[in-house]
Motif scaffolding. Sequence first.
Motif, short mmCIF file in Angstrom:
data_model
loop_
_atom_site.label_atom_id
_atom_site.label_comp_id
_atom_site.label_asym_id
_atom_site.label_seq_id
_atom_site.Cartn_x
_atom_site.Cartn_y
_atom_site.Cartn_z
N THR A 1 -9.01 51.98 17.74
CA THR A 1 -8.16 52.49 18.81
C THR A 1 -7.79 51.35 19.73
O THR A 1 -8.44 50.31 19.75
CB THR A 1 -8.91 53.57 19.62
N TYR B 1 -5.64 50.86 23.80
CA TYR B 1 -5.03 51.56 24.94
C TYR B 1 -5.54 53.00 25.04
O TYR B 1 -4.79 53.91 25.34
CB TYR B 1 -3.50 51.54 24.85
N ARG B 2 -6.81 53.18 24.70
CA ARG B 2 -7.49 54.49 24.79
C ARG B 2 -6.83 55.58 23.94
O ARG B 2 -6.78 56.73 24.34
CB ARG B 2 -7.56 54.97 26.23
N GLN B 3 -6.33 55.24 22.75
CA GLN B 3 -5.69 56.27 21.95
C GLN B 3 -5.61 55.92 20.47
O GLN B 3 -5.71 54.77 20.08
CB GLN B 3 -4.29 56.56 22.47
N HIS C 1 5.90 59.46 29.17
CA HIS C 1 4.98 60.31 29.94
C HIS C 1 5.77 61.28 30.81
O HIS C 1 6.79 60.94 31.39
CB HIS C 1 4.04 59.46 30.79
N GLU D 1 0.86 67.11 28.58
CA GLU D 1 -0.25 66.15 28.57
C GLU D 1 -1.53 66.87 28.95
O GLU D 1 -1.67 67.35 30.07
CB GLU D 1 0.02 64.99 29.53
N SER E 1 -0.64 61.99 20.53
CA SER E 1 -1.42 60.86 21.00
C SER E 1 -2.77 61.41 21.46
O SER E 1 -2.82 62.20 22.40
CB SER E 1 -0.71 60.15 22.15
N ASN F 1 -6.28 60.97 23.21
CA ASN F 1 -6.92 60.12 24.22
C ASN F 1 -8.40 59.97 23.92
O ASN F 1 -9.11 60.96 23.79
CB ASN F 1 -6.73 60.74 25.61
N LYS G 1 -11.68 51.76 25.81
CA LYS G 1 -10.39 51.07 25.93
C LYS G 1 -9.87 50.67 24.55
O LYS G 1 -8.69 50.80 24.26
CB LYS G 1 -10.52 49.83 26.80
N LYS H 1 -16.89 60.87 24.39
CA LYS H 1 -15.87 60.14 25.15
C LYS H 1 -16.43 59.46 26.40
O LYS H 1 -15.87 58.48 26.87
CB LYS H 1 -14.73 61.09 25.58
N ARG I 1 -13.92 63.54 30.75
CA ARG I 1 -12.97 62.45 30.38
C ARG I 1 -11.79 63.00 29.65
O ARG I 1 -11.80 63.85 28.92
CB ARG I 1 -13.67 61.41 29.49
#
Length: 189
Positions: free
Chosen positions: A38, A40-42, A55, A60, A72, A74, A78, A151, A189
């Motif tokens: 992963t 960018y946290r995704q 966004h 979301e 996407s 999450n 990071k 998470k 989270r």
Amino acid sequence: MLTCPPLPVTSLPHRRTRQLSLGVCAMTVQRHRAVIETDYRQFLIEAGPPRELVHGRYPELPLAIFAEDTISVNVGIKAGPVNIAVEVHDTPAVFDDTEWENVAEGDLLATTDHAVNVLSFWDDEPEAPSIRDITETRNHRYRVRICARGKDTRFDDYLDGDPAEDYLIQMWPTTNVEAPRQIKHTSGR
């Protein structure tokens, strides 16, 4: 006594097909597993051409952004590896959230040019771990349930080594259009 048809099994190492008994005739499930990097946290579940997700344009939720042909997901870290399991069901998957901290559901629209794939955020390296061709290439709507745990274990950290987070992605065909919804959110989270 109800008799179910014989058990189909594929020979691909990352793909196993089997039947689960639910007290009625079993449904067919494909299972896929991988450790995916992963960033960018995704990571992404995509069923269309790569594109930027703006966004605020799509719903979301804490666990995912559901953007028609792309989801996407999450993650807490990071960057680094996460465990991913994918199940493709013929009918809605049985829901059991006892092992999961976060659960969300939403729709994914597959197009005729793309199969459903689970990919790293940066999927420009051919050797990057991924789960590809989960479905056939055709127009189809899937309901996708994403379950997560861990998470908050290494939140906001760069992880090098063994994965600290687990994700289960369950999907099944549907004709009903439903809004995305967060079913469970206990990790914070």
